[in-house]
Design a protein around this motif. Structure first.
Motif, PDB file in Angstrom:
ATOM      1  N   ILE A 193       0.858  -1.189   0.000  1.00 14.62           N
ATOM      2  CA  ILE A 193       0.000   0.000   0.000  1.00 14.62           C
ATOM      3  C   ILE A 193       0.892   1.235   0.000  1.00 14.62           C
ATOM      4  N   VAL A 194       0.583   2.183  -0.877  1.00 13.04           N
ATOM      5  CA  VAL A 194       1.303   3.457  -0.898  1.00 13.04           C
ATOM      6  C   VAL A 194       0.297   4.592  -0.822  1.00 13.04           C
ATOM      7  N   GLU A 195       0.772   5.722  -0.368  1.00 14.78           N
ATOM      8  CA  GLU A 195      -0.066   6.915  -0.363  1.00 14.78           C
ATOM      9  C   GLU A 195      -0.251   7.404  -1.795  1.00 14.78           C
ATOM     10  N   LYS A 196      -1.359   8.056  -2.033  1.00 18.71           N
ATOM     11  CA  LYS A 196      -1.617   8.649  -3.354  1.00 18.71           C
ATOM     12  C   LYS A 196      -1.864  10.136  -3.175  1.00 18.71           C
ATOM     13  N   PRO A 197      -0.922  10.960  -3.688  1.00 22.70           N
ATOM     14  CA  PRO A 197       0.288  10.652  -4.455  1.00 22.70           C
ATOM     15  C   PRO A 197       1.422  10.208  -3.534  1.00 22.70           C
ATOM     16  N   THR A 198       2.519   9.755  -4.161  1.00 18.46           N
ATOM     17  CA  THR A 198       3.669   9.337  -3.361  1.00 18.46           C
ATOM     18  C   THR A 198       4.970   9.597  -4.111  1.00 18.46           C
ATOM     19  N   GLY A 222      -3.001  12.649   6.883  1.00 17.57           N
ATOM     20  CA  GLY A 222      -2.611  11.273   6.579  1.00 17.57           C
ATOM     21  C   GLY A 222      -3.700  10.529   5.842  1.00 17.57           C
ATOM     22  N   VAL A 223      -3.501   9.244   5.619  1.00 16.91           N
ATOM     23  CA  VAL A 223      -4.500   8.457   4.891  1.00 16.91           C
ATOM     24  C   VAL A 223      -5.728   8.221   5.770  1.00 16.91           C
ATOM     25  N   ASN A 224      -6.860   7.962   5.126  1.00 18.25           N
ATOM     26  CA  ASN A 224      -8.094   7.656   5.844  1.00 18.25           C
ATOM     27  C   ASN A 224      -7.992   6.251   6.445  1.00 18.25           C
ATOM     28  N   VAL A 225      -8.054   6.157   7.749  1.00 19.47           N
ATOM     29  CA  VAL A 225      -7.843   4.878   8.429  1.00 19.47           C
ATOM     30  C   VAL A 225      -8.949   3.876   8.105  1.00 19.47           C
ATOM     31  N   ASP A 226     -10.186   4.340   7.987  1.00 14.47           N
ATOM     32  CA  ASP A 226     -11.286   3.434   7.645  1.00 14.47           C
ATOM     33  C   ASP A 226     -11.087   2.830   6.257  1.00 14.47           C
ATOM     34  N   LYS A 227     -10.669   3.657   5.306  1.00 12.48           N
ATOM     35  CA  LYS A 227     -10.409   3.153   3.956  1.00 12.48           C
ATOM     36  C   LYS A 227      -9.230   2.196   3.966  1.00 12.48           C
ATOM     37  N   LEU A 228      -8.239   2.513   4.779  1.00 18.16           N
ATOM     38  CA  LEU A 228      -7.078   1.637   4.895  1.00 18.16           C
ATOM     39  C   LEU A 228      -7.502   0.267   5.421  1.00 18.16           C
ATOM     40  N   GLU A 229      -8.354   0.250   6.415  1.00 26.93           N
ATOM     41  CA  GLU A 229      -8.775  -1.032   6.989  1.00 26.93           C
ATOM     42  C   GLU A 229      -9.591  -1.841   5.985  1.00 26.93           C
ATOM     43  N   LYS A 230     -10.398  -1.183   5.181  1.00 30.64           N
ATOM     44  CA  LYS A 230     -11.163  -1.906   4.162  1.00 30.64           C
ATOM     45  C   LYS A 230     -10.234  -2.590   3.161  1.00 30.64           C
ATOM     46  N   ILE A 231      -9.154  -1.907   2.805  1.00 30.80           N
ATOM     47  CA  ILE A 231      -8.164  -2.514   1.912  1.00 30.80           C
ATOM     48  C   ILE A 231      -7.512  -3.715   2.590  1.00 30.80           C
ATOM     49  N   LEU A 232      -7.196  -3.555   3.861  1.00 28.05           N
ATOM     50  CA  LEU A 232      -6.545  -4.634   4.615  1.00 28.05           C
ATOM     51  C   LEU A 232      -7.449  -5.850   4.767  1.00 28.05           C
ATOM     52  N   GLN A 233      -8.751  -5.607   4.873  1.00 31.67           N
ATOM     53  CA  GLN A 233      -9.708  -6.712   5.014  1.00 31.67           C
ATOM     54  C   GLN A 233      -9.817  -7.539   3.739  1.00 31.67           C
ATOM     55  N   LYS A 234      -9.599  -6.890   2.598  1.00 33.66           N
ATOM     56  CA  LYS A 234      -9.791  -7.554   1.308  1.00 33.66           C
ATOM     57  C   LYS A 234      -8.495  -8.068   0.688  1.00 33.66           C
ATOM     58  N   ASN A 235      -7.355  -7.649   1.227  1.00 33.48           N
ATOM     59  CA  ASN A 235      -6.070  -7.999   0.610  1.00 33.48           C
ATOM     60  C   ASN A 235      -5.069  -8.466   1.667  1.00 33.48           C
ATOM     61  N   ASN A 236      -4.164  -9.324   1.251  1.00 34.22           N
ATOM     62  CA  ASN A 236      -3.068  -9.746   2.117  1.00 34.22           C
ATOM     63  C   ASN A 236      -1.897  -8.792   1.893  1.00 34.22           C
ATOM     64  N   ILE A 237      -1.771  -7.790   2.752  1.00 43.11           N
ATOM     65  CA  ILE A 237      -0.805  -6.714   2.563  1.00 43.11           C
ATOM     66  C   ILE A 237       0.504  -7.038   3.269  1.00 43.11           C
ATOM     67  N   LYS A 238       1.620  -6.842   2.550  1.00 43.04           N
ATOM     68  CA  LYS A 238       2.947  -7.091   3.133  1.00 43.04           C
ATOM     69  C   LYS A 238       3.456  -5.848   3.862  1.00 43.04           C
ATOM     70  N   CYS A 239       3.271  -4.672   3.244  1.00 45.50           N
ATOM     71  CA  CYS A 239       3.757  -3.465   3.902  1.00 45.50           C
ATOM     72  C   CYS A 239       3.025  -2.214   3.402  1.00 45.50           C
ATOM     73  N   PHE A 240       3.140  -1.167   4.178  1.00 47.05           N
ATOM     74  CA  PHE A 240       2.563   0.145   3.876  1.00 47.05           C
ATOM     75  C   PHE A 240       3.699   1.147   3.872  1.00 47.05           C
ATOM     76  N   TYR A 241       3.936   1.804   2.728  1.00 45.22           N
ATOM     77  CA  TYR A 241       5.001   2.792   2.611  1.00 45.22           C
ATOM     78  C   TYR A 241       4.425   4.179   2.873  1.00 45.22           C
ATOM     79  N   THR A 242       5.038   4.893   3.804  1.00 39.02           N
ATOM     80  CA  THR A 242       4.527   6.216   4.159  1.00 39.02           C
ATOM     81  C   THR A 242       5.665   7.197   4.421  1.00 39.02           C
TER      82      THR A 242
END
Length: 468
Positions: A193-198, A222-242
């Motif tokens: 996961i990366v921030e948009k833009p980055t 910063g990024v929207n935490v609720d949106k971040l969690e929705k992504i995490l629920q649907k995907n197997n994420i290795k890392c978040f670059y910030t």
């Protein structure tokens, strides 16, 4: 597809006209990426031209990267990587300018502190003291993890002994840090996961690892935490670059509450945070307090990366990273396999510079100098571009990120090209997005390499270009 190509039947058709027309249809997505182009004989019959005309048109498309020939199957449209081409054009333009005639330009592209503020005589004395003290060892002796003295200085001065020097790895700047970490922990098709833009350099690294890149828009803090969690629920994420402070390019900074929420999610969903601590030394707004993700991390979820090059001297390529225990050996091996060691002399000199208190004095001076430039550029933007752009004051760092208002027709790539012709260099926002078209209304301007006079003149020129 043929309905779009029928327009070419009017008048006398040449192969370059056909090539240009098809190229435009691909750019506008009317011909999709990977879509099969008409057979040579079929298109020649439709356009009432001979076969060789179509053959030449298709060859021209292939040479420009707009088509690919699959033997025995036909010719297929190929959507060009706009970001890569823009990156190449942008880099080439700046290389030509910097190598020949940078003095003729107002340079708003700078991302590092200016050398004019650096007290070179003091650093020269430090270098001489290191050479007198260590002799040839300063030039020859290499420590794969980095000079032990510098690692201890970083632990003592920047982390108040809360980080073990053995856990600190010296690297040649943040870009190498991101690359080393990616090689150590990312496999093909791992999701990032990366921030948009980055930062475009991070995008390039993750693409080179063939990672699946998932973007999440940045907001005011910063990024929207609720949106971040929705992504995490649907995907197997290795890392978040910030980038936790004065993010490149948006300029946003994370507040502590949001950092803590993201750290909690990292533990719940088992991913790691790659924190690129970018220009956090330059804080002008007293409401912004410094606490890195790493300093708030109680579960060893943060891979911390810090560059001295941005704030110190760009030519001295030194930074460091602090990996979690789980990845420490892999990341150390990745660094050793990359280039064995970073300049021993410069590491020793930086160590002494920090120990003598010169680093602290230098940063204090930069804050005074650049806060003044920051305030001045902000006033010029409001005065000359207020009806043409929207922006949020970042409160620190070395740049502003501007959004061209919808009522203004020009986009940032055209603005970059036109401004360059008028002697002004800006950074188009398209460079910072996975899909470049999403950044066409954004551009970045920095104040670290320009005088107040040129800030005013450059922004006036941008105003005139957006007025046309």
């Amino acid at each position: 597809m043929n309905k779009y190509l029928m327009d070419l039947r009017k008048g006398k058709v040449k192969y370059l006209m056909i090539e240009e027309h098809i190229k435009n249809l691909i750019d506008k997505n009317k011909i999709k990426d990977g879509e099969k182009l008409p057979a040579i004989r079929e298109l020649a019959r439709i356009l009432k031209v001979n076969n060789i005309t179509i053959v030449n048109a298709y060859k021209e498309l292939q040479s420009k990267g707009y088509a690919v020939l699959k033997m025995g199957s036909g010719t297929y449209a190929k959507k060009r990587d706009i970001n890569r081409n823009l990156n190449r054009e942008y880099s080439r333009a700046l290389k030509r300018i910097f190598s020949n005639e940078i003095g003729d330009y107002i340079d708003f592209t700078g991302e590092t502190s200016s050398g004019e503020f650096f007290q070179i005589d003091l650093f020269k004395n430090v270098l001489n003291e290191v050479l007198d003290r260590d002799g040839s060892r300063a030039l020859i002796y290499q420590e794969p993890l980095g000079y032990e003295g510098l690692r201890k200085s970083i632990s003592d001065v920047f982390w108040k002994d809360s980080v073990n020097p053995e856990d600190i790895l010296i690297v040649s700047g943040a870009q190498q840090g991101i690359d080393v970490v990616s090689k150590a922990i990312l496999n093909t098709d791992d999701s990032v996961i990366v921030e948009k833009p980055t930062y475009s350099g991070a995008l390039s690294v993750f693409k080179s690892r063939r990672s699946e890149i998932i973007e999440i828009p940045v907001e005011k803090n910063g990024v929207n935490v609720d949106k971040l969690e929705k992504i995490l629920q649907k995907n197997n994420i290795k890392c978040f670059y910030t980038m936790s402070y004065f993010q490149n390019p948006s300029g946003i900074s994370y507040d502590d509450d949001k950092k803590k929420q993201i750290l909690r999610l990292a533990e719940i969903y088992n991913f790691y945070i790659i924190e690129d601590d970018y220009l956090s030394e330059l804080i002008y707004d007293s409401n912004i307090k410094y606490n890195s993700f790493k300093s708030l991390d109680h579960n060893d979820r943060v891979i911390y990366i810090k560059s001295f090059s941005k704030i110190f001297l760009p030519g001295i390529r030194i930074g460091y990273l602090i990996p979690p225990e789980k990845f420490r050996e892999n990341i150390q091996n990745s660094k050793i396999n990359t280039d064995i060691a970073t300049s021993s002399l410069m590491q020793r000199a930086l160590d002494l510079y920090i120990r003598k208190g010169m680093w602290k004095d230098y940063i204090n001076m930069l804050n005074i100098k650049y806060k003044d430039m920051y305030i001045y550029m902000g006033k010029c933007i409001v005065k000359y571009l207020n009806d043409k752009v929207d922006f949020t004051k970042p409160g620190g760092g070395l740049h502003f990120y501007l959004k061209i208002k919808d009522s203004i027709e020009i986009d940032s790539i055209s603005l970059f090209k036109e401004a360059k012709r008028r002697g002004v260099l800006i950074t188009p926002g398209s460079l910072y997005y996975k899909n470049p078209s999403e950044g066409k209304k954004y551009f970045k301007i920095g104040f670290s390499h320009v005088s107040k006079e040129n800030i005013k003149r450059g922004i006036q020129i941008l105003n005139s270009l957006m007025t046309i």
